[in-house]
Motif scaffolding. Sequence first.
Motif, PDB file in Angstrom:
ATOM      1  N   GLU A   1       0.868  -1.177   0.000  1.00 35.44           N
ATOM      2  CA  GLU A   1       0.000   0.000   0.000  1.00 35.44           C
ATOM      3  C   GLU A   1       0.902   1.223   0.000  1.00 35.44           C
ATOM      4  O   GLU A   1       1.525   1.550   0.999  1.00 35.44           O
ATOM      5  CB  GLU A   1      -0.919   0.012   1.225  1.00 35.44           C
ATOM      6  CG  GLU A   1      -1.931   1.154   1.199  1.00 35.44           C
ATOM      7  CD  GLU A   1      -2.837   1.133   2.407  1.00 35.44           C
ATOM      8  OE1 GLU A   1      -2.359   1.445   3.514  1.00 35.44           O
ATOM      9  OE2 GLU A   1      -4.028   0.798   2.252  1.00 35.44           O
ATOM     10  N   GLY A   2       0.968   1.870  -1.111  1.00 41.42           N
ATOM     11  CA  GLY A   2       1.909   2.975  -1.242  1.00 41.42           C
ATOM     12  C   GLY A   2       3.309   2.453  -1.511  1.00 41.42           C
ATOM     13  O   GLY A   2       3.517   1.312  -1.930  1.00 41.42           O
ATOM     14  N   LEU A   3       4.275   3.274  -1.235  1.00 44.78           N
ATOM     15  CA  LEU A   3       5.657   2.938  -1.554  1.00 44.78           C
ATOM     16  C   LEU A   3       6.360   2.175  -0.441  1.00 44.78           C
ATOM     17  O   LEU A   3       7.280   1.401  -0.703  1.00 44.78           O
ATOM     18  CB  LEU A   3       6.440   4.225  -1.866  1.00 44.78           C
ATOM     19  CG  LEU A   3       5.946   5.024  -3.090  1.00 44.78           C
ATOM     20  CD1 LEU A   3       6.745   6.311  -3.219  1.00 44.78           C
ATOM     21  CD2 LEU A   3       6.059   4.179  -4.357  1.00 44.78           C
ATOM     22  N   SER A   4       5.934   2.397   0.797  1.00 47.39           N
ATOM     23  CA  SER A   4       6.720   1.829   1.893  1.00 47.39           C
ATOM     24  C   SER A   4       5.900   1.093   2.944  1.00 47.39           C
ATOM     25  O   SER A   4       6.420   0.781   4.006  1.00 47.39           O
ATOM     26  CB  SER A   4       7.506   2.952   2.591  1.00 47.39           C
ATOM     27  OG  SER A   4       6.618   3.943   3.084  1.00 47.39           O
ATOM     28  N   SER A   5       4.648   0.840   2.686  1.00 44.11           N
ATOM     29  CA  SER A   5       3.829   0.177   3.701  1.00 44.11           C
ATOM     30  C   SER A   5       3.091  -1.013   3.110  1.00 44.11           C
ATOM     31  O   SER A   5       2.873  -1.094   1.898  1.00 44.11           O
ATOM     32  CB  SER A   5       2.820   1.159   4.316  1.00 44.11           C
ATOM     33  OG  SER A   5       1.923   1.632   3.334  1.00 44.11           O
ATOM     34  N   GLN A   6       2.721  -1.921   3.980  1.00 42.12           N
ATOM     35  CA  GLN A   6       1.969  -3.105   3.585  1.00 42.12           C
ATOM     36  C   GLN A   6       0.751  -3.269   4.493  1.00 42.12           C
ATOM     37  O   GLN A   6       0.780  -2.886   5.663  1.00 42.12           O
ATOM     38  CB  GLN A   6       2.840  -4.363   3.673  1.00 42.12           C
ATOM     39  CG  GLN A   6       3.935  -4.441   2.627  1.00 42.12           C
ATOM     40  CD  GLN A   6       4.703  -5.741   2.725  1.00 42.12           C
ATOM     41  OE1 GLN A   6       5.020  -6.208   3.817  1.00 42.12           O
ATOM     42  NE2 GLN A   6       5.010  -6.338   1.584  1.00 42.12           N
ATOM     43  N   VAL A   7      -0.300  -3.817   3.933  1.00 43.66           N
ATOM     44  CA  VAL A   7      -1.493  -4.131   4.721  1.00 43.66           C
ATOM     45  C   VAL A   7      -1.845  -5.595   4.487  1.00 43.66           C
ATOM     46  O   VAL A   7      -1.497  -6.178   3.459  1.00 43.66           O
ATOM     47  CB  VAL A   7      -2.690  -3.234   4.337  1.00 43.66           C
ATOM     48  CG1 VAL A   7      -2.404  -1.786   4.680  1.00 43.66           C
ATOM     49  CG2 VAL A   7      -3.040  -3.391   2.868  1.00 43.66           C
ATOM     50  N   ALA A   8      -2.526  -6.175   5.464  1.00 43.44           N
ATOM     51  CA  ALA A   8      -2.940  -7.575   5.356  1.00 43.44           C
ATOM     52  C   ALA A   8      -4.384  -7.650   4.885  1.00 43.44           C
ATOM     53  O   ALA A   8      -5.265  -7.000   5.456  1.00 43.44           O
ATOM     54  CB  ALA A   8      -2.787  -8.273   6.700  1.00 43.44           C
ATOM     55  N   LEU A   9      -4.616  -8.421   3.838  1.00 45.81           N
ATOM     56  CA  LEU A   9      -5.968  -8.644   3.343  1.00 45.81           C
ATOM     57  C   LEU A   9      -6.577  -9.860   4.029  1.00 45.81           C
ATOM     58  O   LEU A   9      -5.885 -10.827   4.343  1.00 45.81           O
ATOM     59  CB  LEU A   9      -5.955  -8.871   1.830  1.00 45.81           C
ATOM     60  CG  LEU A   9      -5.625  -7.673   0.942  1.00 45.81           C
ATOM     61  CD1 LEU A   9      -5.659  -8.097  -0.518  1.00 45.81           C
ATOM     62  CD2 LEU A   9      -6.597  -6.526   1.186  1.00 45.81           C
TER      63      LEU A   9
END
Length: 215
Positions: A98-106
Amino acid sequence: MNNLISQAGQMRLGGIPNDTMQVWNPVACIVLGPVIQRGLFPALRKSEVPFGPIVRISAACFIMGAAMAYAAGVQHLIYSRGPCYSHPLKCPEALVNEGLSSQVALGNDISVWVQMPVWFILAIAEILGFATISEIAYEQAPKGMKSVVQAVTQLTAGLAAVLGIALSPITKDPTLVILYSVIAGLTVVAAFPFWFYFRTLDHKKTEQNASGREV
């Protein structure tokens, strides 16, 4: 209810926050309340089907149990879908950029809208049960203690919340199907002794209504 919000967070949300799902509960109460009050109750009275306060509360227990059974089924579906199966949001495959430097869990691959019927079933139980509990508490309380009895009635909701907090350490994956199933079973089982012990209140109310009509 908090568990249901968490359950929604384990599913594919389609861009909506998981805590938005609880909005369907008051919506269902607003929609179904008049239907039950002006449709179901008059139809039962016209058909001379006894549906006094104690029967209504007992029916609410059955319906609440049905809601929890449905929630158990939804949880089973969540566990049966990838990418994380019985540990939603906790596997590397669930992470997306999500974006350039972050991650989210689906969440697992099942739509959150599958959960929506739970909120409507719960609304029916609330309309039949909670409103009736307040009605009985007000009618049965002495004149000088009606406020106190109503307060004690509301205290039971607080005690239920405390119990929920106490049980929160065990409400975790992958045992949530068992949790919902146990709650469903206990709620249904509780309806039988409740009705048996308090059923005479319905008989008294029926006699009072009959006497009032005769006068």
